[in-house]
Scaffold this active site. Structure first.
Site, PDB file in Angstrom:
ATOM      1  N   LYS A 156      -7.027   2.524  -2.636  1.00  0.00           N
ATOM      2  CA  LYS A 156      -7.719   3.817  -1.414  1.00  0.00           C
ATOM      3  C   LYS A 156      -7.827   4.534  -1.968  1.00  0.00           C
ATOM      4  O   LYS A 156      -8.121   4.694  -3.446  1.00  0.00           O
ATOM      5  CB  LYS A 156      -6.084   4.018  -1.035  1.00  0.00           C
ATOM      6  CG  LYS A 156      -7.040   4.872   0.734  1.00  0.00           C
ATOM      7  CD  LYS A 156      -5.910   5.446   1.638  1.00  0.00           C
ATOM      8  CE  LYS A 156      -6.619   5.782   2.389  1.00  0.00           C
ATOM      9  NZ  LYS A 156      -6.085   6.258   4.073  1.00  0.00           N
TER      10      LYS A 156
ATOM     11  N   TRP B 271       1.100  -0.960  -0.092  1.00  0.00           N
ATOM     12  CA  TRP B 271       0.325   0.067  -0.119  1.00  0.00           C
ATOM     13  C   TRP B 271       0.969   1.030   0.030  1.00  0.00           C
ATOM     14  O   TRP B 271       2.162   1.758   0.864  1.00  0.00           O
ATOM     15  CB  TRP B 271      -0.725   0.220   1.041  1.00  0.00           C
ATOM     16  CG  TRP B 271      -1.595   1.476   1.455  1.00  0.00           C
ATOM     17  CD1 TRP B 271      -3.000   1.438   0.485  1.00  0.00           C
ATOM     18  CD2 TRP B 271      -1.725   3.009   2.259  1.00  0.00           C
ATOM     19  NE1 TRP B 271      -3.340   3.186   0.909  1.00  0.00           N
ATOM     20  CE2 TRP B 271      -2.184   3.635   1.958  1.00  0.00           C
ATOM     21  CE3 TRP B 271      -0.330   2.726   3.603  1.00  0.00           C
ATOM     22  CZ2 TRP B 271      -2.008   4.756   2.618  1.00  0.00           C
ATOM     23  CZ3 TRP B 271       0.004   3.838   3.689  1.00  0.00           C
ATOM     24  CH2 TRP B 271      -0.848   5.062   3.482  1.00  0.00           C
TER      25      TRP B 271
ATOM     26  N   HIS C 286      -8.331  -6.082   5.410  1.00  0.00           N
ATOM     27  CA  HIS C 286      -8.052  -4.784   6.279  1.00  0.00           C
ATOM     28  C   HIS C 286      -9.482  -4.108   6.531  1.00  0.00           C
ATOM     29  O   HIS C 286     -10.456  -3.781   6.866  1.00  0.00           O
ATOM     30  CB  HIS C 286      -7.396  -3.632   6.066  1.00  0.00           C
ATOM     31  CG  HIS C 286      -5.423  -3.968   6.342  1.00  0.00           C
ATOM     32  ND1 HIS C 286      -4.769  -2.684   5.648  1.00  0.00           N
ATOM     33  CD2 HIS C 286      -4.944  -5.143   6.450  1.00  0.00           C
ATOM     34  CE1 HIS C 286      -3.946  -3.532   5.229  1.00  0.00           C
ATOM     35  NE2 HIS C 286      -3.967  -5.285   5.792  1.00  0.00           N
TER      36      HIS C 286
ATOM     37  N   GLU D 226      -3.219  -3.095  -2.085  1.00  0.00           N
ATOM     38  CA  GLU D 226      -4.599  -2.869  -1.292  1.00  0.00           C
ATOM     39  C   GLU D 226      -5.150  -1.261  -1.948  1.00  0.00           C
ATOM     40  O   GLU D 226      -3.664  -0.448  -1.889  1.00  0.00           O
ATOM     41  CB  GLU D 226      -4.201  -2.709   0.263  1.00  0.00           C
ATOM     42  CG  GLU D 226      -4.926  -1.418   1.226  1.00  0.00           C
ATOM     43  CD  GLU D 226      -4.586  -0.583   2.463  1.00  0.00           C
ATOM     44  OE1 GLU D 226      -2.913  -2.062   3.253  1.00  0.00           O
ATOM     45  OE2 GLU D 226      -5.261  -0.594   3.422  1.00  0.00           O
TER      46      GLU D 226
ATOM     47  N   HIS E 214     -11.525   2.085   2.895  1.00  0.00           N
ATOM     48  CA  HIS E 214     -10.748   2.642   2.145  1.00  0.00           C
ATOM     49  C   HIS E 214     -12.304   2.794   0.030  1.00  0.00           C
ATOM     50  O   HIS E 214     -11.897   3.517  -0.513  1.00  0.00           O
ATOM     51  CB  HIS E 214      -9.729   2.244   1.694  1.00  0.00           C
ATOM     52  CG  HIS E 214      -8.229   2.358   2.484  1.00  0.00           C
ATOM     53  ND1 HIS E 214      -8.087   2.072   1.991  1.00  0.00           N
ATOM     54  CD2 HIS E 214      -8.047   3.196   3.786  1.00  0.00           C
ATOM     55  CE1 HIS E 214      -6.355   1.776   2.880  1.00  0.00           C
ATOM     56  NE2 HIS E 214      -7.570   2.323   3.742  1.00  0.00           N
TER      57      HIS E 214
ATOM     58  N   ASP F 288     -11.468   7.552   6.518  1.00  0.00           N
ATOM     59  CA  ASP F 288     -11.049   6.591   6.842  1.00  0.00           C
ATOM     60  C   ASP F 288      -9.684   6.973   7.907  1.00  0.00           C
ATOM     61  O   ASP F 288      -9.051   7.164   8.221  1.00  0.00           O
ATOM     62  CB  ASP F 288      -9.536   6.299   5.548  1.00  0.00           C
ATOM     63  CG  ASP F 288      -8.836   5.061   5.835  1.00  0.00           C
ATOM     64  OD1 ASP F 288      -9.033   4.003   6.486  1.00  0.00           O
ATOM     65  OD2 ASP F 288      -7.372   4.932   5.357  1.00  0.00           O
TER      66      ASP F 288
ATOM     67  N   ASP G 298     -10.092   5.207  10.752  1.00  0.00           N
ATOM     68  CA  ASP G 298      -8.832   4.226  11.555  1.00  0.00           C
ATOM     69  C   ASP G 298     -10.004   4.194  12.911  1.00  0.00           C
ATOM     70  O   ASP G 298      -8.831   3.692  13.632  1.00  0.00           O
ATOM     71  CB  ASP G 298      -7.967   3.530  11.302  1.00  0.00           C
ATOM     72  CG  ASP G 298      -6.667   3.767  10.057  1.00  0.00           C
ATOM     73  OD1 ASP G 298      -7.652   2.473   9.839  1.00  0.00           O
ATOM     74  OD2 ASP G 298      -7.021   4.172   9.676  1.00  0.00           O
TER      75      ASP G 298
ATOM     76  N   ASP H  29      -9.666  -2.549   2.792  1.00  0.00           N
ATOM     77  CA  ASP H  29      -9.240  -2.090   3.802  1.00  0.00           C
ATOM     78  C   ASP H  29     -10.647  -1.449   3.690  1.00  0.00           C
ATOM     79  O   ASP H  29     -11.204  -0.886   2.600  1.00  0.00           O
ATOM     80  CB  ASP H  29      -8.674  -0.952   3.937  1.00  0.00           C
ATOM     81  CG  ASP H  29      -8.688  -0.495   5.273  1.00  0.00           C
ATOM     82  OD1 ASP H  29      -9.857  -0.601   5.700  1.00  0.00           O
ATOM     83  OD2 ASP H  29      -7.500  -0.239   5.809  1.00  0.00           O
TER      84      ASP H  29
ATOM     85  N   ASP I  15      -6.677  -3.545  11.200  1.00  0.00           N
ATOM     86  CA  ASP I  15      -5.843  -2.267  10.670  1.00  0.00           C
ATOM     87  C   ASP I  15      -6.592  -1.347  10.945  1.00  0.00           C
ATOM     88  O   ASP I  15      -7.340  -0.151  10.612  1.00  0.00           O
ATOM     89  CB  ASP I  15      -5.970  -2.383   9.204  1.00  0.00           C
ATOM     90  CG  ASP I  15      -4.968  -1.507   8.679  1.00  0.00           C
ATOM     91  OD1 ASP I  15      -4.233  -0.226   9.518  1.00  0.00           O
ATOM     92  OD2 ASP I  15      -5.047  -0.419   7.261  1.00  0.00           O
TER      93      ASP I  15
END
Ligand code: RNT
Ligand code: ZN
Length: 419
Positions: free
Chosen positions: A227, A184, A286, A225, A262, A294, A296, A259, A326
């Site tokens: 995004k 990524w 993820h 990955e 994303h 994003d 997280d 993910d 993640d």
């Protein structure tokens, strides 16, 4: 004692729905979920002192952050003790541990810099997943790495990627478990680019150059990955969804990695999982919790988390989907963040496995959609919590009612002393 032992009764109730709770518990115990080392120190790593870059951000400054390898590994051991189920370690290249023989740059890292991670993995019978770190480094030029127009920059990062393949293979050989290596980058532009294709062609060639390093495809599973955007790279991301998916689809042995932070907020990864499983032998995830972007946030036992787990379980794909957490929250106790997220994903898997999936599919195929809706709502109040408590006990992990005391004790006795 706040958890009454009601497992026997729960087992009978689930049996009436055709579900063998003992078999489910045994199966779930064997399914590894990858635990990300970067939750413990806000994605800082050990190889540089600069800020976190790449369009990702941790917010908050809760006390007790791990400041060195010893502290991070101690924290992870605490987390392992508080989480039921099988684990894999997920390590980023910036977590290389340099001992007496000193620092080397990312293009020169070697397996020996990750010996301590292998020791930790072996101690707990875990495999290791790996990630080249294409961010937080002086050689990120104008926000770009593998897609940079500057050849020297691309070459540095290609060398890093190749070094990571060698390290991934070392992990797989040492642990006996294949290593998922995820590529990524945060490459992109803040504002409207004049050329959207050039960077993507360079990114494609660079990943191909990395993958030209010889490796055993049974040991190393490279992923790409995608995004949608990052902070400071709002207008354009080189590794977009279409880019990553098409790259994986056209390169043998490369897995797409989704993910769930994303994508556009109206898109859901749960719906994308079966779409990809229709084409790819294996995919990677993820698992995070995006709030508006994003962000997280710590993974919770929420609807989309449950839905993602359902798609894996009911499509019989537990051995085709590499599951990794993640997220990185620096605003609360980092051990708690780690543990809440891991336990939430375990819960989601358990719930999916305690669902009469075959029966539900049959109702759909018979077009009995009203009955299906009634049945789907019905199972929501089955005594899931009692099976979860039993699962924790059988794994030797604390039940929910004991969790806070453990977290609080570690904060008082260990984290609070890090000043
Ligand atoms: C960033 C990506 C990436 C990172 C880790 C640290 O948006 O999700 O996977 O979070 O590599
Ligand atoms: Zn990710």
């Amino acid at each position: 004692m706040c958890c009454n032992n009601r497992y026997a009764e729960a087992k009978e109730i689930y049996a009436k729905h055709g579900i063998d709770t003992d078999a489910v518990i045994e199966k779930l115990k064997s399914i590894p979920v990858s635990l990300h080392c970067w939750q413990g120190d806000d994605v800082k790593g050990f190889d540089q002192d600069g800020p976190l870059t790449g369009g990702i951000q941790t917010t908050g400054n809760y006390m007790g952050k791990a400041r060195n390898p010893e502290e991070l590994i101690a924290d992870m051991e605490e987390v392992l003790s508080l989480c039921p189920g099988a684990k894999k370690l997920n390590v980023h290249a910036c977590y290389a541990i340099f001992e007496e023989d000193g620092f080397v740059d990312r293009d020169k890292i070697e397996p020996r810099h990750f010996k301590k991670w292998v020791e930790l993995a072996k101690k707990y019978n875990m495999g290791i997943d790996f990630n080249p770190t294409f961010f937080s480094h002086s050689k990120v030029k104008d926000g770009l790495t593998l897609s940079s127009p500057d050849k020297a920059t691309r070459d540095f990062w290609i060398a890093h990627g190749k070094a990571c393949i060698r390290i991934s293979e070392y992990f797989a050989k040492e642990t006996g478990v294949p290593c998922v290596m995820n590529i990524w980058t945060g490459d992109g532009y803040k504002d409207i680019p004049a050329d959207r294709m050039g960077p993507r062609l360079r990114y494609k060639e660079s990943i191909e150059a990395i993958l030209s390093e010889k490796f055993d495809k049974n040991l190393v599973k490279p992923c790409v990955e995608s995004k949608v955007f990052g902070i400071g790279v709002e207008a354009y991301t080189v590794g977009s969804a279409e880019f990553a998916l098409t790259f994986a689809a056209t390169h043998d042995g490369v897995l797409p990695l989704m993910d769930n932070g994303h994508y556009h907020p109206t898109e859901v990864v749960s719906d994308k999982i079966p779409a990809l499983l229709a084409f790819f032998p294996e995919i990677a995830l993820h698992i995070t919790r995006p709030i508006r972007w994003d962000s997280d946030h710590t993974v919770l036992f929420d609807d989309e988390t449950k839905e993602m787990a359902k798609e894996i379980v009911r499509n019989d794909a537990l051995d085709r989907v590499y599951m990794a957490l993640d997220y990185f929250d620096a605003s609360i106790n980092r051990i708690a963040a780690w543990v809440i997220g891991f336990r939430s994903w375990q819960r989601a898997l358990l719930l999916a496995m305690l669902t009469p999936n075959a029966k539900f599919k049959a109702l759909q195929d018979e077009n009995k959609l009203t009955e299906l809706l009634v049945a789907q709502e019905r199972v929501k109040t089955l005594p899931f919590g009692d099976v979860w408590a039993e699962y924790c006990v059988r794994c030797g992990a604390p039940t929910d009612c004991k969790l806070w005391d453990k977290i609080d004790e570690y904060e008082k006795t260990v984290l609070a002393k890090r000043v």
